[in-house]
Design a protein around this motif. Sequence first.
Motif, PDB file in Angstrom:
ATOM      1  N   GLY B 204     -17.131  15.273  22.206  1.00  0.00           N
ATOM      2  CA  GLY B 204     -16.847  16.025  23.423  1.00  0.00           C
ATOM      3  C   GLY B 204     -15.542  15.657  24.104  1.00  0.00           C
ATOM      4  N   TRP B 205     -14.611  15.169  23.344  1.00  0.00           N
ATOM      5  CA  TRP B 205     -13.334  14.745  23.925  1.00  0.00           C
ATOM      6  C   TRP B 205     -12.523  15.952  24.390  1.00  0.00           C
ATOM      7  CZ3 TRP B 205     -11.018  10.311  25.340  1.00  0.00           C
ATOM      8  CH2 TRP B 205      -9.633  10.348  25.540  1.00  0.00           C
ATOM      9  N   ARG B 206     -12.145  15.943  25.675  1.00  0.00           N
ATOM     10  CA  ARG B 206     -11.320  17.022  26.210  1.00  0.00           C
ATOM     11  C   ARG B 206     -10.002  16.484  26.749  1.00  0.00           C
ATOM     12  NH1 ARG B 206     -13.000  20.786  23.793  1.00  0.00           N
ATOM     13  NH2 ARG B 206     -15.212  21.190  23.821  1.00  0.00           N
ATOM     14  N   GLY B 207      -9.850  15.186  26.724  1.00  0.00           N
ATOM     15  CA  GLY B 207      -8.607  14.598  27.219  1.00  0.00           C
ATOM     16  C   GLY B 207      -8.510  14.586  28.731  1.00  0.00           C
ATOM     17  N   THR B 208      -9.637  14.627  29.410  1.00  0.00           N
ATOM     18  CA  THR B 208      -9.593  14.552  30.867  1.00  0.00           C
ATOM     19  C   THR B 208      -9.179  13.145  31.290  1.00  0.00           C
ATOM     20  OG1 THR B 208     -11.857  13.816  31.013  1.00  0.00           O
ATOM     21  CG2 THR B 208     -11.498  16.196  31.052  1.00  0.00           C
ATOM     22  N   PRO B 209      -8.607  12.995  32.484  1.00  0.00           N
ATOM     23  CA  PRO B 209      -8.181  11.658  32.914  1.00  0.00           C
ATOM     24  C   PRO B 209      -9.321  10.647  32.862  1.00  0.00           C
ATOM     25  CG  PRO B 209      -7.315  13.321  34.395  1.00  0.00           C
ATOM     26  CD  PRO B 209      -8.217  14.029  33.428  1.00  0.00           C
ATOM     27  N   ARG B 210     -10.536  11.097  33.181  1.00  0.00           N
ATOM     28  CA  ARG B 210     -11.653  10.158  33.183  1.00  0.00           C
ATOM     29  C   ARG B 210     -11.929   9.663  31.756  1.00  0.00           C
ATOM     30  NH1 ARG B 210     -16.947  11.786  33.773  1.00  0.00           N
ATOM     31  NH2 ARG B 210     -18.238   9.934  33.987  1.00  0.00           N
ATOM     32  N   GLN B 211     -11.902  10.596  30.830  1.00  0.00           N
ATOM     33  CA  GLN B 211     -12.136  10.209  29.420  1.00  0.00           C
ATOM     34  C   GLN B 211     -11.035   9.281  28.939  1.00  0.00           C
ATOM     35  OE1 GLN B 211     -12.438  14.059  27.553  1.00  0.00           O
ATOM     36  NE2 GLN B 211     -14.648  13.839  27.312  1.00  0.00           N
ATOM     37  N   ARG B 212      -9.820   9.609  29.338  1.00  0.00           N
ATOM     38  CA  ARG B 212      -8.701   8.771  28.889  1.00  0.00           C
ATOM     39  C   ARG B 212      -8.856   7.352  29.405  1.00  0.00           C
ATOM     40  NH1 ARG B 212      -4.893  12.293  27.131  1.00  0.00           N
ATOM     41  NH2 ARG B 212      -3.514  10.534  26.741  1.00  0.00           N
ATOM     42  N   LYS B 213      -9.280   7.278  30.640  1.00  0.00           N
ATOM     43  CA  LYS B 213      -9.411   5.955  31.250  1.00  0.00           C
ATOM     44  C   LYS B 213     -10.501   5.164  30.526  1.00  0.00           C
ATOM     45  CE  LYS B 213      -9.086   3.825  35.717  1.00  0.00           C
ATOM     46  NZ  LYS B 213      -9.015   4.018  37.159  1.00  0.00           N
ATOM     47  N   ALA B 214     -11.627   5.831  30.255  1.00  0.00           N
ATOM     48  CA  ALA B 214     -12.737   5.157  29.581  1.00  0.00           C
ATOM     49  C   ALA B 214     -12.304   4.673  28.197  1.00  0.00           C
ATOM     50  CB  ALA B 214     -13.923   6.117  29.460  1.00  0.00           C
ATOM     51  N   LEU B 215     -11.571   5.529  27.503  1.00  0.00           N
ATOM     52  CA  LEU B 215     -11.124   5.153  26.152  1.00  0.00           C
ATOM     53  C   LEU B 215     -10.168   3.970  26.217  1.00  0.00           C
ATOM     54  CD1 LEU B 215     -11.064   5.939  23.102  1.00  0.00           C
ATOM     55  CD2 LEU B 215      -8.976   7.170  23.615  1.00  0.00           C
ATOM     56  N   GLU B 216      -9.240   4.069  27.140  1.00  0.00           N
ATOM     57  CA  GLU B 216      -8.264   3.001  27.302  1.00  0.00           C
ATOM     58  C   GLU B 216      -8.964   1.668  27.551  1.00  0.00           C
ATOM     59  OE1 GLU B 216      -4.233   2.694  26.926  1.00  0.00           O
ATOM     60  OE2 GLU B 216      -5.119   4.621  27.437  1.00  0.00           O
ATOM     61  N   ARG B 217      -9.960   1.746  28.414  1.00  0.00           N
ATOM     62  CA  ARG B 217     -10.670   0.527  28.794  1.00  0.00           C
ATOM     63  C   ARG B 217     -11.435  -0.042  27.594  1.00  0.00           C
ATOM     64  NH1 ARG B 217     -13.891   1.256  34.266  1.00  0.00           N
ATOM     65  NH2 ARG B 217     -11.926   1.108  35.395  1.00  0.00           N
ATOM     66  N   ALA B 218     -12.141   0.838  26.886  1.00  0.00           N
ATOM     67  CA  ALA B 218     -12.917   0.386  25.728  1.00  0.00           C
ATOM     68  C   ALA B 218     -11.991  -0.240  24.687  1.00  0.00           C
ATOM     69  CB  ALA B 218     -13.672   1.558  25.125  1.00  0.00           C
ATOM     70  N   MET B 219     -10.835   0.396  24.488  1.00  0.00           N
ATOM     71  CA  MET B 219      -9.907  -0.146  23.486  1.00  0.00           C
ATOM     72  C   MET B 219      -9.353  -1.489  23.915  1.00  0.00           C
ATOM     73  SD  MET B 219      -7.964   3.180  22.063  1.00  0.00           S
ATOM     74  CE  MET B 219      -6.649   2.203  21.384  1.00  0.00           C
ATOM     75  N   ASN B 220      -9.098  -1.626  25.206  1.00  0.00           N
ATOM     76  CA  ASN B 220      -8.608  -2.918  25.677  1.00  0.00           C
ATOM     77  C   ASN B 220      -9.629  -4.018  25.454  1.00  0.00           C
ATOM     78  OD1 ASN B 220      -6.098  -2.145  26.428  1.00  0.00           O
ATOM     79  ND2 ASN B 220      -6.648  -1.698  28.553  1.00  0.00           N
ATOM     80  N   VAL B 221     -10.901  -3.700  25.696  1.00  0.00           N
ATOM     81  CA  VAL B 221     -11.942  -4.708  25.485  1.00  0.00           C
ATOM     82  C   VAL B 221     -12.015  -5.072  24.005  1.00  0.00           C
ATOM     83  CG1 VAL B 221     -14.427  -5.116  25.542  1.00  0.00           C
ATOM     84  CG2 VAL B 221     -13.292  -4.044  27.498  1.00  0.00           C
ATOM     85  N   MET B 222     -12.074  -4.043  23.146  1.00  0.00           N
ATOM     86  CA  MET B 222     -12.211  -4.306  21.707  1.00  0.00           C
ATOM     87  C   MET B 222     -11.021  -5.070  21.160  1.00  0.00           C
ATOM     88  SD  MET B 222     -15.040  -3.528  20.635  1.00  0.00           S
ATOM     89  CE  MET B 222     -14.727  -3.862  18.918  1.00  0.00           C
ATOM     90  N   MET B 223      -9.846  -4.728  21.696  1.00  0.00           N
ATOM     91  CA  MET B 223      -8.618  -5.374  21.224  1.00  0.00           C
ATOM     92  C   MET B 223      -8.683  -6.884  21.449  1.00  0.00           C
ATOM     93  SD  MET B 223      -5.053  -4.409  23.004  1.00  0.00           S
ATOM     94  CE  MET B 223      -5.079  -5.147  24.623  1.00  0.00           C
ATOM     95  N   ILE B 224      -9.262  -7.284  22.584  1.00  0.00           N
ATOM     96  CA  ILE B 224      -9.359  -8.718  22.869  1.00  0.00           C
ATOM     97  C   ILE B 224     -10.499  -9.331  22.065  1.00  0.00           C
ATOM     98  CG2 ILE B 224      -9.755 -10.421  24.694  1.00  0.00           C
ATOM     99  CD1 ILE B 224      -7.130  -8.945  24.992  1.00  0.00           C
TER     100      ILE B 224
END
Lengths: 299, 476
Positions: B204-224
């Motif tokens: 259900g990805w639409r590229g909304t700012p909220r989705q982007r923020k959630a993705l960014e956050r999840a990736m930052n966590v996984m990256m560490i």
Amino acid sequence: MASMRGLREVVARRRFLKLTGLGGAGLAAAAGAAVPLGRLLGRSGTARAASDKRLRRWAMVIDLRKCDGCQSVGKAPQCTEACIEGHYVPEPMQWIQVYEFPLEGGGTQFIPAPCQQCQNSPCTNVCPVGATFQTPEGVVLIDQNRCIGCRICMAACPYDRRFFNWGTPPQPPEAWAMKYMPEHQTPAQRGTVMKCDFCADMAGAGRLPYCAQGCPNHAIYYGDLEEGVATNGKEVVDLFRFLSENAAYRLKEELGTKPRVFYIPGYGQSVGRDPRQTGRKATVWPWKKVTKGAETWTR
Amino acid sequence: MDAVRERAEAHEAAGVTPAWRERLEGRVLAPLSRTSRVYYAWIGFLLVVLAWAVATYVHQLQRGLIVTGMRDRISWGMYILTFVFVIGISHAGTLLSAILRVFKARWQLSITRMAEFITVVALMVGGLFPLIDLGRPDRVLNLIFYGRWQSPLLWDVFAVTTYLTGSTLYLYLPLVPDFALCRDRLGKEAPRWKRWFFSVAAAGWRGTPRQRKALERAMNVMMIVIIPVAVSVHTVISWIFAMTLRAPFNSTVFGAYFVAGAIFSGVAAIILLMAVLRRLLHLEEYISGTQFKSLGLVLAGMALVMVYFNLSEYVTTGYKMEAGVPFHFHDLMVSYLAPLFWFYVLGGLLAPVLIMAFPKTRNVRGVVVAAALVLVAMWIERYLIVVSGFRVPLMEYQARPYAPSLTEWSVFGGAFALFALIISVFAKVFPMVSVWEVVEHRGPEPAPEAVPERRVIPVPLPAPVPETGAAEVSES
């Protein structure tokens, strides 16, 4: 070397002793108690408490002054052959193997090496499934029904005392009739690790290990560190005095494995061996009829 | 809506024109909808190799491990060393997509996807080897029923499965926007199941700012999170050796040494895969000299780290010459294993440094040659560690020779066929370049021939997205 018939007799006698729990003379007499087998303490092995509830701490002393690699009897080392016959040890395993080490001033000495029964045993430490374990008596055993064949114990053993069934192990038909126990690892299973089991079941039944029985020079003493006695089948010694007075040592002491096999330094001088006379006869496996599809390999 | 427009404008300023973007998406998505005959021939070839390997493995199951070259005195061989090697390769993904991301590098963004694929596929393939090596594979579940946490082998099981789970997740997260892109862009030319798959996977990805923020956050966590996991994996793999009482394994640097070796061989693997895929998928515009040179420098740097570890190891043990070490050194440097050892030192450690040292060879071709050398040399290095470690006699006996049998070579070949097969299939289902990240963070790169002497400095970009601002601002 025992014939096939002799071999079967050994088995028959051995099974009889196991079934009845009758002890022989030797050590059990000295220890004052022969306790029947079969008192299993969970899966951690068999613990046979003496009548005074003390746990045996089996140990071995090998008097190298009496070991000439069986040069004097003109045969392959008899400890190894007795072990092979008693346990149906598959070729090419020698659970007790007589190594010929060079001496400092030239010539050689013979060192029979069974499993060293380390108390800080590297092999049991690394086993991922607890297939190799220490009994409460301190004997290191392998449960071949649990072993997954990862061989990390063989990587860990610093004494080269573990053997893998690379193919279907060659054993005589009698072996397949025996009931499997970790204390008596027959029949052997392909893809699992085996080694000297210190004949703790026999000791509990009051008999000496096959190697000690087989030694023509009575160089192998077996006993109990708890009770402080040991015997080679001919004489009973005060174990601690015997060790100290003869400056006993252990192999690779510096590794901290704390083996229960002790050596008294020597090169066979008590039985008249000249250290410059080197070489020993090659071990032969006595049975001709072996398991179907069995293969041998070199170590 | 304002944020979206602002971002679009910022991109436009950085050169992300609609035409450029169209071309990028077209290039990346092309293989997902069109398949050539050569591809099917290649898949067929891999399946044949794989079938042969499976047949030899079945033979091994029937006769036991006697069909290998291993015996009591060299009780681990090809299988375990390949396990160490292949799991090492998996560190490519972590280095590129986690470690470099933490340090806010950007040049690697167009190749992170490939690196993450290498990680996941290497773990899947490498994890098979300890199982292939078992004498009783039928009892593998004993590891669960009777597992002892005291055993280094169980640590391996935990570490590798954790790493596989984590890196699969980390592969999936940045794929989500690209799945959405595929869902929206791929038309009737793509098979139906693929379109269905993309619409499910896009979540259900639409590229909304909220989705982007959630993705960014999840990736930052996984990256560490993924970095310590990756380090732990190769550390505990080294410990199956270092926990034994054998002179050549008796080392405290083994953990770090194995991790360094893992990253080293992982970088080599990603360079080679990059070279192949950019040619096959026509990605020259996005994977250019910059990426090759940067990775080449990482490779040379890691070679120096390996030199350092080898020196630490050999100088300290060689100075003391404890029991077993003289034999080990002689075996390694002068006699039995010497040809392999010196190939490793000269071809694997010295050559990449020299290649990167001279401007004349510091180009795509040079880097690819260096990577190929390193990959072979690192496999040899694993071979040397295992075989030379087991060869040192523990008692008074002749050291045993070891040569992998036909079965072992076949299974080894099968593993690489499986590796190539999974990558080939994935290349048809997943976009091999992270489109949205290239667009977001990079913008179009000037054609490589226009600035041949460009140094490895990330392209400065204006901060396009407010929520990822911290990462961006420090760059410019």
